[in-house]
Write an enzyme that holds these catalytic residues in place. Structure first.
Site, PDB file in Angstrom:
ATOM      1  N   TYR A 176      30.433 -52.977  34.029  1.00  0.00           N
ATOM      2  CA  TYR A 176      29.470 -51.916  34.314  1.00  0.00           C
ATOM      3  C   TYR A 176      28.394 -52.413  35.286  1.00  0.00           C
ATOM      4  O   TYR A 176      28.687 -53.186  36.202  1.00  0.00           O
ATOM      5  CB  TYR A 176      28.853 -51.384  33.019  1.00  0.00           C
ATOM      6  CG  TYR A 176      29.860 -50.926  32.000  1.00  0.00           C
ATOM      7  CD1 TYR A 176      30.897 -50.056  32.344  1.00  0.00           C
ATOM      8  CD2 TYR A 176      29.785 -51.350  30.673  1.00  0.00           C
ATOM      9  CE1 TYR A 176      31.816 -49.625  31.397  1.00  0.00           C
ATOM     10  CE2 TYR A 176      30.698 -50.925  29.723  1.00  0.00           C
ATOM     11  CZ  TYR A 176      31.709 -50.063  30.093  1.00  0.00           C
ATOM     12  OH  TYR A 176      32.610 -49.649  29.154  1.00  0.00           O
TER      13      TYR A 176
ATOM     14  N   VAL B 111      32.705 -50.076  25.172  1.00  0.00           N
ATOM     15  CA  VAL B 111      31.576 -49.807  24.280  1.00  0.00           C
ATOM     16  C   VAL B 111      31.957 -49.897  22.803  1.00  0.00           C
ATOM     17  O   VAL B 111      31.100 -49.753  21.935  1.00  0.00           O
ATOM     18  CB  VAL B 111      30.902 -48.448  24.593  1.00  0.00           C
ATOM     19  CG1 VAL B 111      30.315 -48.452  26.000  1.00  0.00           C
ATOM     20  CG2 VAL B 111      31.849 -47.291  24.373  1.00  0.00           C
TER      21      VAL B 111
ATOM     22  N   SER C 297      36.763 -48.671  26.821  1.00  0.00           N
ATOM     23  CA  SER C 297      37.002 -48.883  28.252  1.00  0.00           C
ATOM     24  C   SER C 297      37.920 -50.062  28.569  1.00  0.00           C
ATOM     25  O   SER C 297      38.308 -50.238  29.725  1.00  0.00           O
ATOM     26  CB  SER C 297      35.677 -49.057  28.998  1.00  0.00           C
ATOM     27  OG  SER C 297      35.008 -47.826  29.101  1.00  0.00           O
TER      28      SER C 297
END
Length: 301
Positions: free
Chosen positions: A237, A255, A61
């Site tokens: 997040y 991740v 990400s």
């Protein structure tokens, strides 16, 4: 600076390996959880690092920051009509959040939001994954930076939730390209491999008010400010608030265990440690940035 980084490494040594690697992507499940790297790139492009800071890892990400920057640079503010800028209390791959928001992702750093960004980059360039790779190569100065096909294939074969997100977005008319094409380019972007040194260098335009490695603007100063602000509130997040409290910098996690953090007008930090907390953020990486900012006083607050 090296002495500071070495001290931080020592402070977090007991945390390295705590948490879980992203085992829902089989290729990432094989990564050694006790790796750790930390790099600082200053405005003049000088890099200092400790540990595994020159070892490439799966950016996952972290790619979302650079894809969004590429779209903003090419298309102005148009993307904000299709994706929001608000934090989410739901997981990064939540279908519930997307359903509530009727196909408009809450922010560009959730998987749903990055699918919309990838879709727009695909429309603008005809090759979203290639454009993203080119962006990172140019800004990092590493022409060998590339996607790992094994990671891409693994992620595509097991990315049922991402496929569901893409189809849900498309059902609301918020994709311009066919779902399989968007997913392919999204996954190949996430599967790019880069080191902490590469990523700290690549992110320097965010600390330079939008000025890229060649001295020309990647983004306007205003767009850069807004991208950094979006990272601050959405980049970690559903752990963004905790990270802002502990670290106090715009940041984005992935991740694969990486985190990039921006100190405006000073430097960019990148840390990598693959074992993650329940939000999908590196346990040792967050702690390292907390210690580093406490030691240096670097913060946007």
């Amino acid at each position: 600076m090296r002495e500071v980084l070495e001290d931080v490494h020592e402070l977090v040594r007991s945390l390295v390996g705590q948490g879980r690697v992203a085992d829902y992507i089989p290729a990432l499940a094989e990564v050694e959880p006790r790796r750790f790297g930390l790099a600082v790139a200053t405005l003049d492009g000088e890099v200092t690092g400790v540990g595994d800071y020159r070892v490439p890892f799966s950016v996952q990400s972290l790619a979302k920051v650079f894809a969004l920057a590429a779209v903003l640079g090419a298309d102005g503010d148009q993307i904000w009509g299709r994706v929001g800028r608000e934090p989410s209390t739901h997981p990064f791959n939540s279908l519930v959040q997307l359903e509530i928001d009727r196909g408009v992702p809450r922010n560009p750093f959730l998987n749903a939001g990055a699918l919309v960004t990838t879709d727009r980059l695909l429309t603008l360039t005809g090759d979203a994954a290639g454009a993203l790779r080119g962006f990172l190569r140019a800004e990092s100065g590493n022409p060998a930076l590339d996607s790992d096909p094994r990671v891409a294939d693994s992620e595509l074969a097991h990315g049922h939730r991402n496929a569901s997100l893409a189809h849900l977005i498309a059902s609301y008319g918020n994709l311009e390209n066919p779902v399989p094409e968007v997913l392919d380019h999204y996954v190949r972007g996430c599967a790019l491999s880069a080191s902490c040194a590469d990523l700290a260098l690549a992110g320097l335009f965010l600390a330079r008010g939008g000025v890229g490695a060649d001295g020309t603007p990647v983004l306007s100063r205003e767009a850069t400010k807004r991208l950094n602000a979006t990272m601050l509130v959405c980049g970690m997040y559903d752990g963004a608030g905790e990270f802002a409290y502990r670290v106090g910098l715009p940041a984005k996690s992935g991740v694969g265990g990486g985190i990039i953090a921006v100190v405006p007008n000073r430097c960019v930090l990148c840390v990598w440690s693959p074992a993650l907390d329940v939000c999908g953020n590196s346990v040792a990486g967050v702690a390292a940035l907390e210690h580093l900012t406490a030691r240096t006083g670097w913060s946007v607050f």
